[in-house]
Enzyme design. Structure first.
Site: not given
Ligand SMILES: [Zn+2]
Length: 95
Positions: A20, A62-63, A66
């Site tokens: 990342c 994953h996004e 965030h």
């Molecule tokens: Zn990331």
């Protein structure tokens, strides 16, 4: 994809390498659901529901993390699943 929400998922998870830009120089083996169903808006205000699997499902998870202040290092099961970028490059060149 605006305000994605994972509304369902298979129980099956799989570990896979992630990195990342928010955590430079580190890679980790992160468990993620293999299949997810996501509800999200588009730029025209339309709502969509879509199923994602495998690598794309990993990216969406994953996004979406965030957006909730979570990065992949928060998801690894053990620090043994974290390596430096240099170690990662050696590992994938052997595979
Ligand atoms: Zn990331």
């Amino acid at each position: 994809m605006i305000n994605p929400t994972i509304i369902s998922h298979l129980d099956e998870t799989e570990k896979g390498w992630e990195g990342c830009l928010s955590v430079p120089g580190i890679r980790g083996q992160v468990p993620r659901y293999r299949e997810i169903e996501v509800e999200y808006g588009d730029r025209h205000g339309n709502i969509h529901r879509q199923v994602f699997t495998d690598f794309v499902a990993r990216i969406v998870q994953h996004e979406a993390d965030h957006l909730n202040g979570i990065v992949f290092v928060d998801r690894v099961e053990t620090t043994r699943d974290l390596v430096t970028e240099q170690e990662y490059q050696k590992l994938i060149s052997v595979d």
